[in-house]
Scaffold this motif. Structure first.
Motif, PDB file in Angstrom:
ATOM      1  N   MET A   1       1.349  -1.205   0.458  1.00 54.92           N
ATOM      2  CA  MET A   1      -0.654  -0.127   0.060  1.00 54.92           C
ATOM      3  C   MET A   1       0.603   1.252  -0.493  1.00 54.92           C
ATOM      4  O   MET A   1       0.428   2.448   0.686  1.00 54.92           O
ATOM      5  CB  MET A   1      -0.626   0.430   1.183  1.00 54.92           C
TER       6      MET A   1
ATOM      7  N   ALA B   1       2.179   4.804  -1.129  1.00 55.72           N
ATOM      8  CA  ALA B   1       1.521   6.241  -1.160  1.00 55.72           C
ATOM      9  C   ALA B   1       0.349   6.190  -2.706  1.00 55.72           C
ATOM     10  O   ALA B   1      -0.011   6.600  -2.780  1.00 55.72           O
ATOM     11  CB  ALA B   1       2.193   7.199  -1.292  1.00 55.72           C
TER      12      ALA B   1
ATOM     13  N   SER C   1      -2.100   4.453  -3.472  1.00 51.03           N
ATOM     14  CA  SER C   1      -3.554   5.055  -2.540  1.00 51.03           C
ATOM     15  C   SER C   1      -3.874   6.092  -2.989  1.00 51.03           C
ATOM     16  O   SER C   1      -4.880   6.279  -3.110  1.00 51.03           O
ATOM     17  CB  SER C   1      -3.285   4.790  -0.678  1.00 51.03           C
TER      18      SER C   1
ATOM     19  N   LYS D   1      -7.271   6.445  -4.626  1.00 53.14           N
ATOM     20  CA  LYS D   1      -8.107   7.275  -4.308  1.00 53.14           C
ATOM     21  C   LYS D   1      -8.950   8.733  -5.562  1.00 53.14           C
ATOM     22  O   LYS D   1      -9.977   8.874  -5.162  1.00 53.14           O
ATOM     23  CB  LYS D   1      -7.352   8.782  -3.686  1.00 53.14           C
TER      24      LYS D   1
ATOM     25  N   GLY E   1     -11.340   6.486  -7.077  1.00 48.32           N
ATOM     26  CA  GLY E   1     -12.708   6.174  -6.731  1.00 48.32           C
ATOM     27  C   GLY E   1     -13.204   7.921  -6.665  1.00 48.32           C
ATOM     28  O   GLY E   1     -14.662   7.701  -7.121  1.00 48.32           O
ATOM     29  N   ALA E   2     -12.772   8.947  -6.289  1.00 47.68           N
ATOM     30  CA  ALA E   2     -13.514  10.252  -6.183  1.00 47.68           C
ATOM     31  C   ALA E   2     -14.155  10.645  -8.072  1.00 47.68           C
ATOM     32  O   ALA E   2     -14.825  10.945  -8.106  1.00 47.68           O
ATOM     33  CB  ALA E   2     -12.109  11.220  -5.981  1.00 47.68           C
TER      34      ALA E   2
ATOM     35  N   ARG F   1     -17.749  -7.205   4.200  1.00 46.50           N
ATOM     36  CA  ARG F   1     -16.034  -6.290   3.861  1.00 46.50           C
ATOM     37  C   ARG F   1     -15.749  -7.931   5.221  1.00 46.50           C
ATOM     38  O   ARG F   1     -14.284  -7.169   5.388  1.00 46.50           O
ATOM     39  CB  ARG F   1     -16.166  -5.060   3.662  1.00 46.50           C
TER      40      ARG F   1
ATOM     41  N   GLN G   1      -6.615  -2.273   0.549  1.00 42.05           N
ATOM     42  CA  GLN G   1      -6.867  -1.501   1.705  1.00 42.05           C
ATOM     43  C   GLN G   1      -7.769  -2.616   2.323  1.00 42.05           C
ATOM     44  O   GLN G   1      -7.908  -3.452   3.529  1.00 42.05           O
ATOM     45  CB  GLN G   1      -7.371  -0.195   1.766  1.00 42.05           C
TER      46      GLN G   1
ATOM     47  N   VAL H   1      -5.532  -3.167   8.566  1.00 42.61           N
ATOM     48  CA  VAL H   1      -6.539  -1.790   9.006  1.00 42.61           C
ATOM     49  C   VAL H   1      -7.804  -1.642   8.210  1.00 42.61           C
ATOM     50  O   VAL H   1      -7.345  -2.282   7.052  1.00 42.61           O
ATOM     51  CB  VAL H   1      -5.168  -0.988   8.642  1.00 42.61           C
TER      52      VAL H   1
ATOM     53  N   GLY I   1     -10.512   2.883   8.355  1.00 41.13           N
ATOM     54  CA  GLY I   1     -10.028   4.063   8.874  1.00 41.13           C
ATOM     55  C   GLY I   1     -10.040   4.153   9.984  1.00 41.13           C
ATOM     56  O   GLY I   1      -9.513   4.678  10.859  1.00 41.13           O
TER      57      GLY I   1
ATOM     58  N   ALA J   1      -7.378   3.214  13.099  1.00 41.93           N
ATOM     59  CA  ALA J   1      -5.813   2.468  12.835  1.00 41.93           C
ATOM     60  C   ALA J   1      -5.644   1.508  14.450  1.00 41.93           C
ATOM     61  O   ALA J   1      -4.853   0.660  14.516  1.00 41.93           O
ATOM     62  CB  ALA J   1      -4.721   3.707  13.263  1.00 41.93           C
ATOM     63  N   GLU J   2      -6.875   1.795  15.167  1.00 43.58           N
ATOM     64  CA  GLU J   2      -7.353   1.318  16.452  1.00 43.58           C
ATOM     65  C   GLU J   2      -7.380  -0.176  16.390  1.00 43.58           C
ATOM     66  O   GLU J   2      -6.859  -1.256  16.942  1.00 43.58           O
ATOM     67  CB  GLU J   2      -8.352   1.577  17.112  1.00 43.58           C
TER      68      GLU J   2
ATOM     69  N   GLU K   1     -19.162   5.362   4.303  1.00 45.14           N
ATOM     70  CA  GLU K   1     -18.278   4.956   3.385  1.00 45.14           C
ATOM     71  C   GLU K   1     -19.086   4.334   2.361  1.00 45.14           C
ATOM     72  O   GLU K   1     -19.206   4.234   1.225  1.00 45.14           O
ATOM     73  CB  GLU K   1     -16.867   3.831   3.845  1.00 45.14           C
TER      74      GLU K   1
ATOM     75  N   GLY L   1     -16.194  -0.023  -3.857  1.00 47.05           N
ATOM     76  CA  GLY L   1     -15.462  -0.103  -2.683  1.00 47.05           C
ATOM     77  C   GLY L   1     -14.349  -1.321  -2.243  1.00 47.05           C
ATOM     78  O   GLY L   1     -13.635  -1.119  -1.413  1.00 47.05           O
TER      79      GLY L   1
END
Lengths: 260, 346
Positions: free
Chosen positions: B1, B3, B6, B10, B13-14, B115, B188, B193, B196, B198-199, B227, B315
């Motif tokens: 992954m 930069a 992603s 991104k 997707g946009a 998912r 992703q 993870v 979104g 990170a926990e 999402e 997605g």
């Protein structure tokens, strides 16, 4: 998914909650309020079958809970920030991008900026039916025929093997005025939309009404029509025509749609 | 992954999102232009009512789906999922087909749940069978379809569930033979993870205590609403624009042939994107005019694939897989519908 990555680039050094997080919280709480408003104002009946109104309560509860958790997170982060606790600053990491926030705001914008109205005559666009499939739930058909609505009558016609049996049968129905250019001059339809679940499956149905004074009626005007049926021809089809003895202008009913 | 990846994802997707938004609004403009003598305000009002109708009906199901997804994320460990499933891949795929009765979701909610389950180590074949079948294989749809067709046309009621089970299992098995997660999912989604948070990565998933678990589930569900919500909203915009634009009569005129009727109903199912819990009532309106096979195909294919679920697939899965997940059910439901029209008398 964009969120997971944007955090690598943008978030690392942001000490406080970004504006997006506030907007996100606002949207969740706003949607909870919007659903609540629909329930309280009765506008919900413009959109979905009232039988499914419990769905809106679920939406209020869940949107409310999501918004509350999101707000709690923001406030906790702010307090931590004020205490200069570098360790516990805002770390939700859920940047939602502006385009996504905008898209999510669309229902709220349309719901609040455009006055809520049920589908009416202007939404029919020539697509109206006098033919209704008789379904099993004909519960109302046992009761007094004077209580029957447009849908009940059309079901009864559909079920009948001899339409002449409705001759001289009195009726009293509420609906809105609908006309097409090919209607005879003394004829309009008293129409309703039926919805099973929501307006996505709305179908317009109507009873032909003979009422020589109908020119005085505006299209889409809600009316209460009383009269008796006489078998006749309407757009090349044999169907009981409601020969009106009185047409009264009425308020739009609380439940604008009929539920099959 | 890296930069770059992603960023590409991104940007793609946009761009997709904005293109579709643009399409929806172009549709609106067309609708305004075609509306016979009706002003833009009336058109906008009708469009708004139709859009909000779909959104208000569907949003609670989406929320329930994201909540189920959040609860699964918070409380279900990978070991649980694997333990529940039979070892034999064919039996496991069959299990996936009927797993909807344990996770009652419609097609708005099934994608987030699927998912989550993928990241919990659910085998591809099981997840895909679940994804295809769950919107139909659940108690709510069982009841709504029975109310609609149980007495009028039991063939449609039974046919919907049988055909859904057959197609979902078949597609699941195709993926059992052919696919590893990294060939199928967007990057992703098989990483530890996701959503979104990170926990999720730093917590090695011991079972959570009830209250923190619930709060975590709600946070996850909130992220997931944004999402997935955008796909629901764009799909609803498109569906409402289409309903305001295309006259139903035009669609109906296409409808008595054994082949054409199935094609038309499947296209309609795709375009209308009506929730699987209520599409049976919509199909009821076509009983008099359309072939029985086409209605069964409508009720089978629609919950598997429509505008909004396709956007949601995009997605989660890579583009090639999205194409498979759209084309395979379409062809299977099409051939089944045509076959029923030609060989069965209902």
């Amino acid at each position: 998914m964009q969120a997971a990555h944007s955090h690598d680039h943008e978030h690392e050094h942001t000490p406080s909650a970004p504006a997006q997080a506030w907007v996100k919280t606002g949207l969740l709480l706003g949607l909870a309020l919007y659903f609540l408003y629909n329930i309280v104002s009765g506008n919900l009946t413009n959109y979905i079958n009232i039988r499914f109104s419990w769905l809106a309560y679920i939406a209020v509860a869940i949107f409310g809970a999501l918004g509350a958790v999101s707000a709690y997170d923001l406030l906790r982060a702010r307090r931590a920030e004020q205490a200069h606790d570098d360790h516990d600053h805002y770390h939700n990491h859920d940047h939602v991008s502006w385009p996504v926030l905008f898209i999510t705001a669309i229902p709220l914008l349309l719901g609040t900026l455009i006055p809520s109205q049920p589908l009416g005559a202007s939404a029919i666009d020539g697509n109206i039916s006098t033919n209704v499939v008789a379904v099993s739930s004909m519960s109302t058909l046992g009761s007094d025929p004077l209580q029957w609505n447009v849908l009940d009558w059309l079901r009864a016609f559909n079920k009948s093997t001899n339409l002449a049996e409705f001759n001289n049968q009195p009726a009293d129905v509420i609906g809105f005025v609908y006309r097409e250019p090919d209607f005879a001059e003394d004829t309009f339809m008293v129409a309703r939309f039926t919805i099973s679940c929501c307006v996505a499956d709305a179908n317009a149905i109507g009873l032909p009404v003979v009422w020589p004074d109908n020119v005085a009626l505006d299209d889409s005007q809600w009316v209460r029509v009383s009269g008796t049926f006489t078998l006749g021809a309407f757009r090349g089809q044999q169907i009981p025509l409601l020969v009106a003895t009185a047409v009264e202008i009425v308020e739009q009913p609380k439940h604008p749609y009929l539920y099959p | 992954m890296q930069a770059t990846t992603s960023l590409d994802v991104k940007r793609y997707g946009a761009r997709l999102v904005w293109t579709l938004l643009g399409l929806a609004f172009t549709g609106l403009v067309f609708a305004a232009a075609l509306g016979t003598g009706q002003d833009a305000v009336t058109i906008l009002s009708i469009f708004s009512t139709r859009f909000l109708g779909i959104f208000i009906e569907a949003a609670p199901f989406l929320l329930l789906g994201t909540l189920a997804s959040g609860v699964i994320e918070a409380f279900v460990t990978q070991a649980d999922v694997v333990r529940w499933l039979p070892r034999n891949p064919v039996l496991a795929t069959l299990g996936g087909t009927f797993m909807g009765f344990a996770f009652p979701v419609c097609e708005c909610g099934v994608v987030p749940v699927a998912r989550r389950l993928f990241t919990k180590g659910l085998p591809m074949s099981v997840g895909v069978a679940f994804l295809m079948a769950a919107p139909v294989m659940n108690p709510v749809v069982l009841v709504s379809t029975y109310i609609a067709f149980g007495t009028i046309s039991p063939a449609i009621f039974v046919g919907r569930f049988v055909l859904t089970a057959l197609i979902a299992t078949a597609i699941g098995l195709v993926f059992a033979l052919a696919a590893r997660p990294q060939d199928v999912l967007r990057p992703q989604n098989f990483a530890p993870v996701m959503g979104g948070s990170a926990e999720a990565a730093s917590t090695p998933a011991p079972r959570r205590a009830l209250l923190p678990g619930l709060i975590f589930a709600l946070k996850t569900a909130g992220d997931e609403f944004f999402e997935m919500g955008r796909y629901l909203i764009i799909g609803s915009l498109l569906a409402a624009a289409m309903q305001t634009l295309v006259s139903q009569e035009v669609l109906l005129a296409l409808g008595r042939g054994p082949v054409v009727s199935v094609l038309v109903m499947q296209m309609l199912a795709f375009l209308l994107s009506v929730c699987s819990t209520v599409d049976a009532f919509l199909a009821l309106a076509f009983v008099g005019t359309f072939t029985t096979g086409s209605l069964i195909s409508f009720l089978t294919f629609g919950p598997m694939v429509d505008i909004k679920s396709t956007l949601m697939f995009a997605g989660v899965f890579n583009r090639r897989t999205v194409a498979y997940l759209v084309v395979l059910p379409f062809l299977m439901a099409l051939f089944a519908g045509i076959w029923m029209n030609l060989n069965l008398s209902f």
